[in-house]
Design a protein around this motif. Structure first.
Motif, PDB file in Angstrom:
ATOM      1  N   THR A   6       0.833  -1.196   0.000  1.00  0.00           N
ATOM      2  CA  THR A   6       0.000   0.000   0.000  1.00  0.00           C
ATOM      3  C   THR A   6       0.869   1.248   0.000  1.00  0.00           C
ATOM      4  N   PRO A  27     -10.752  -0.996  -5.117  1.00  0.00           N
ATOM      5  CA  PRO A  27     -11.193  -1.362  -3.771  1.00  0.00           C
ATOM      6  C   PRO A  27     -10.013  -1.640  -2.829  1.00  0.00           C
ATOM      7  N   ASP A  28      -8.798  -1.596  -3.363  1.00  0.00           N
ATOM      8  CA  ASP A  28      -7.606  -1.961  -2.590  1.00  0.00           C
ATOM      9  C   ASP A  28      -7.115  -0.869  -1.643  1.00  0.00           C
ATOM     10  N   LEU A  29      -7.619   0.365  -1.802  1.00  0.00           N
ATOM     11  CA  LEU A  29      -7.152   1.479  -0.982  1.00  0.00           C
ATOM     12  C   LEU A  29      -8.311   2.136  -0.250  1.00  0.00           C
ATOM     13  N   SER A  30      -8.023   2.660   0.933  1.00  0.00           N
ATOM     14  CA  SER A  30      -9.019   3.440   1.673  1.00  0.00           C
ATOM     15  C   SER A  30      -9.148   4.816   1.025  1.00  0.00           C
ATOM     16  N   ALA A  31     -10.154   5.565   1.432  1.00  0.00           N
ATOM     17  CA  ALA A  31     -10.345   6.919   0.883  1.00  0.00           C
ATOM     18  C   ALA A  31      -9.122   7.791   1.156  1.00  0.00           C
ATOM     19  N   LYS A  32      -8.547   7.681   2.346  1.00  0.00           N
ATOM     20  CA  LYS A  32      -7.356   8.483   2.671  1.00  0.00           C
ATOM     21  C   LYS A  32      -6.159   8.062   1.834  1.00  0.00           C
ATOM     22  N   GLU A  33      -6.017   6.765   1.602  1.00  0.00           N
ATOM     23  CA  GLU A  33      -4.912   6.273   0.780  1.00  0.00           C
ATOM     24  C   GLU A  33      -5.088   6.718  -0.678  1.00  0.00           C
ATOM     25  N   LYS A  34      -6.326   6.687  -1.168  1.00  0.00           N
ATOM     26  CA  LYS A  34      -6.599   7.164  -2.522  1.00  0.00           C
ATOM     27  C   LYS A  34      -6.246   8.644  -2.640  1.00  0.00           C
ATOM     28  N   LEU A  82     -12.523  15.499   1.929  1.00  0.00           N
ATOM     29  CA  LEU A  82     -11.626  14.748   2.803  1.00  0.00           C
ATOM     30  C   LEU A  82     -10.667  15.679   3.517  1.00  0.00           C
ATOM     31  N   ASP A  86     -10.262  16.395   7.673  1.00  0.00           N
ATOM     32  CA  ASP A  86      -9.004  16.128   8.361  1.00  0.00           C
ATOM     33  C   ASP A  86      -8.251  17.390   8.741  1.00  0.00           C
TER      34      ASP A  86
END
Length: 96
Positions: A6, A27-34, A82, A86
């Protein structure tokens, strides 16, 4: 997906994805990771744009700049939302 994989994707999303819109739909990443992956892709695209404008050697054979595609993907993901969620109220790394 492992944490190291990741981190690698977020650090260099253009190696895993052919187009910024793929980051939004994975689908492999969270919203923050995206969001982080698209931020990195934006930075890379901006640096490439500057290098091209300055006529640096080798940039003309590089992949096309995808800055507009990245900005659209960020908009599709709702990056502004987002960041607001944050936001700690202090300056970010761009000084804003």
């Amino acid at each position: 997906m492992t944490a190291d994989k990741t981190k690698d994707i977020v650090a260099n999303p253009s190696k895993k994805f052919a187009h910024p819109s793929e980051v939004v739909t994975t689908p492999d990443l969270s919203a923050k990771e995206k969001a982080a992956a698209l931020e990195q892709w934006e930075l890379d695209a901006r640096l490439m744009q500057v290098a091209t404008e300055e006529g640096m050697a080798g940039t003309e054979s590089a992949a096309p700049n995808k800055l507009l595609d990245v900005k659209k993907a960020q908009s599709d993901l709702g990056i502004e939302t987002l960041k607001k969620k944050d936001d700690s109220g202090g300056p970010n790394k761009t000084g804003m």
